[in-house]
Design a protein around this motif. Sequence first.
Motif, mmCIF file in Angstrom:
data_model
loop_
_atom_site.group_PDB
_atom_site.id
_atom_site.type_symbol
_atom_site.label_atom_id
_atom_site.label_comp_id
_atom_site.label_asym_id
_atom_site.label_seq_id
_atom_site.Cartn_x
_atom_site.Cartn_y
_atom_site.Cartn_z
ATOM 1 N N UNK A 158 -4.756 18.905 -11.038
ATOM 2 C CA UNK A 158 -6.252 19.111 -10.536
ATOM 3 C C UNK A 158 -6.609 17.758 -10.175
ATOM 4 N N UNK A 159 -6.038 16.597 -10.678
ATOM 5 C CA UNK A 159 -6.343 15.283 -10.378
ATOM 6 C C UNK A 159 -5.022 14.511 -10.616
ATOM 7 N N UNK A 160 -4.783 13.695 -9.537
ATOM 8 C CA UNK A 160 -3.492 13.103 -9.824
ATOM 9 C C UNK A 160 -3.719 11.613 -9.972
ATOM 10 N N UNK A 161 -3.280 10.785 -10.803
ATOM 11 C CA UNK A 161 -3.393 9.249 -10.989
ATOM 12 C C UNK A 161 -2.384 8.528 -10.990
ATOM 13 N N UNK A 162 -2.163 7.494 -9.924
ATOM 14 C CA UNK A 162 -1.097 6.753 -9.710
ATOM 15 C C UNK A 162 -1.657 5.613 -10.785
ATOM 16 N N UNK A 163 -0.892 5.425 -12.013
ATOM 17 C CA UNK A 163 -1.443 4.250 -12.908
ATOM 18 C C UNK A 163 -0.562 3.152 -12.616
ATOM 19 N N UNK A 164 -0.564 1.988 -13.180
ATOM 20 C CA UNK A 164 -0.186 0.892 -13.053
ATOM 21 C C UNK A 164 -0.243 0.362 -11.566
ATOM 22 N N UNK A 165 -1.220 0.355 -11.202
ATOM 23 C CA UNK A 165 -1.538 0.217 -9.748
ATOM 24 C C UNK A 165 -1.391 -1.378 -9.282
ATOM 25 N N UNK A 166 -1.520 -2.147 -10.681
ATOM 26 C CA UNK A 166 -1.210 -3.649 -10.454
ATOM 27 C C UNK A 166 0.324 -3.821 -9.995
ATOM 28 N N UNK A 167 1.265 -2.884 -10.036
ATOM 29 C CA UNK A 167 2.599 -2.967 -9.762
ATOM 30 C C UNK A 167 2.524 -2.590 -8.182
ATOM 31 N N UNK A 168 3.732 -2.992 -7.737
ATOM 32 C CA UNK A 168 4.158 -2.785 -6.138
ATOM 33 C C UNK A 168 4.609 -1.284 -5.894
ATOM 34 N N UNK A 169 3.913 -0.645 -4.658
ATOM 35 C CA UNK A 169 4.254 0.501 -4.428
ATOM 36 C C UNK A 169 3.361 1.650 -4.928
ATOM 37 N N UNK A 170 2.177 1.382 -5.435
ATOM 38 C CA UNK A 170 1.256 2.281 -6.035
ATOM 39 C C UNK A 170 0.469 2.877 -4.883
ATOM 40 N N UNK A 171 0.144 2.059 -3.923
ATOM 41 C CA UNK A 171 -0.653 2.718 -2.689
ATOM 42 C C UNK A 171 0.369 3.623 -1.819
ATOM 43 N N UNK A 172 1.751 3.369 -1.721
ATOM 44 C CA UNK A 172 2.611 4.132 -0.949
ATOM 45 C C UNK A 172 2.624 5.200 -1.745
ATOM 46 N N UNK A 173 3.024 5.361 -3.075
ATOM 47 C CA UNK A 173 3.167 6.571 -3.763
ATOM 48 C C UNK A 173 1.973 7.484 -3.401
ATOM 49 N N UNK A 174 0.729 6.874 -3.847
ATOM 50 C CA UNK A 174 -0.611 7.635 -3.682
ATOM 51 C C UNK A 174 -0.458 8.443 -2.375
ATOM 52 N N UNK A 175 -0.234 7.463 -1.300
ATOM 53 C CA UNK A 175 -0.163 8.225 0.210
ATOM 54 C C UNK A 175 0.693 9.381 0.279
ATOM 55 N N UNK A 176 2.029 9.079 -0.312
ATOM 56 C CA UNK A 176 2.967 10.083 -0.348
ATOM 57 C C UNK A 176 2.644 11.468 -0.986
ATOM 58 N N UNK A 177 1.898 11.296 -1.976
ATOM 59 C CA UNK A 177 1.519 12.500 -2.844
ATOM 60 C C UNK A 177 0.226 13.175 -2.161
ATOM 61 N N UNK A 178 -0.747 12.500 -1.480
ATOM 62 C CA UNK A 178 -1.687 13.051 -0.841
ATOM 63 C C UNK A 178 -1.178 13.769 0.418
ATOM 64 N N UNK A 179 -0.254 13.232 0.959
ATOM 65 C CA UNK A 179 0.284 13.989 2.110
ATOM 66 C C UNK A 179 1.084 15.287 1.678
#
Length: 320
Positions: free
Chosen positions: A187-208
């Motif tokens: 119901x909610x997805x959290x990309x944790x450890x966003x202090x690491x590289x690739x978090x934003x890209x993964x979040x976009x991919x998941x949203x897509x």
Amino acid sequence: MSDPEDLAALRSGDPRAIGRTLTLVENDPTAAEPLLEALAGAGADAPRIGITGPPGAGKSTLVASLLRLDLEASGAPGVVAVDPSSEQTGGAVLGDRVRLRGDEDAGRAFFRSVATRGSRGGLARTCADLLRILAAAGKRPLYLETVGVGQSELEIAELVDTVVLVLVPESGDFIQTLKAGVLEVADIVVVNKADREGAQALAEEIADTLHRSARLDPDWDVPVLLASARTGDGVTALRDALGRHASHLRSGGGLARRRAAQVGKELRRRLRGRLEDWLDRDPSIHQSVEAEAREVAAGRRTPTGAARRLWDALKAAAWR
Ligand SMILES: Nc1nc2c(ncn2[C@@H]2O[C@H](COP(=O)(O)OP(=O)(O)OP(=O)(O)O)[C@@H](O)[C@H]2O)c(=O)[nH]1
Ligand SMILES: [Mg+2]
């Protein structure tokens, strides 16, 4: 344990009474039945939140941060953590992480970890009952932390109102492999450890991916949030999203539907458990199985035919 005094202590949130009751449910589900009966209907208003995701994604750290916020808002949260590795340590570890401020906090928050192995009567059943007891004891909200996603022994979506799927930047390949199926329960997805590289890209991919796949609840847009549980970044946004999902469920009648479906599944699961016990333990079934097995061994019947005869006999006996 179903003494009126103990029940009163449990309902008042007495930590010792809660602890004793949870232990009874875990160790001797049959003995705990009268107590659970006595609590029927209690605590149904407690929000139940599931936190799931791959090992080490930061689920406990995230739960600890959420608990901190609940305690600051004068809440009395309860946590059940399913811990595949250790026995009875997860709760303590989580407790340490929350950094409870003094006895007052410690008296309000309650943790219990459940070992994956050795849970009598099945893990899902144990977790369902533990959550019920925490709810009856006034704990709100309730968190259930489990490791793994998809077809695990424990289907978290059958036990909670809101499923939070916690992933990390390294989960990209994992999403690729499992495609959208793994996201279906969230119901909610959290990309944790966003202090690491690739978090934003993964979040976009998941949203897509979410955007392109069919949704179980067409009226709810699954939020994809970035968080860093270690620093606390994004935890307030997660809490807001949990609140929005809770109101969404309540306003549209979705909560009642979801819980009714869950109870239906739970009853089937419990019934299946009893059937299996019966098949394994009943002496006359044992005799009939042995007799059919001899027929198969002698070449007079096939296993399929023997199983069908046993099944027909069972059904005839059951509905007599
Ligand atoms: N860099 C970074 N590390 C984090 C973050 N959140 C958690 N961690 C670290 O990740 C490790 C695992 O965190 P946990 O909270 O135990 O993860 P978990 O998902 O509960 O782990 P299991 O219950 O064992 O599956 C710990 O060392 C945390 O300190 C984060 O936002 N950023
Ligand atoms: Mg954990």
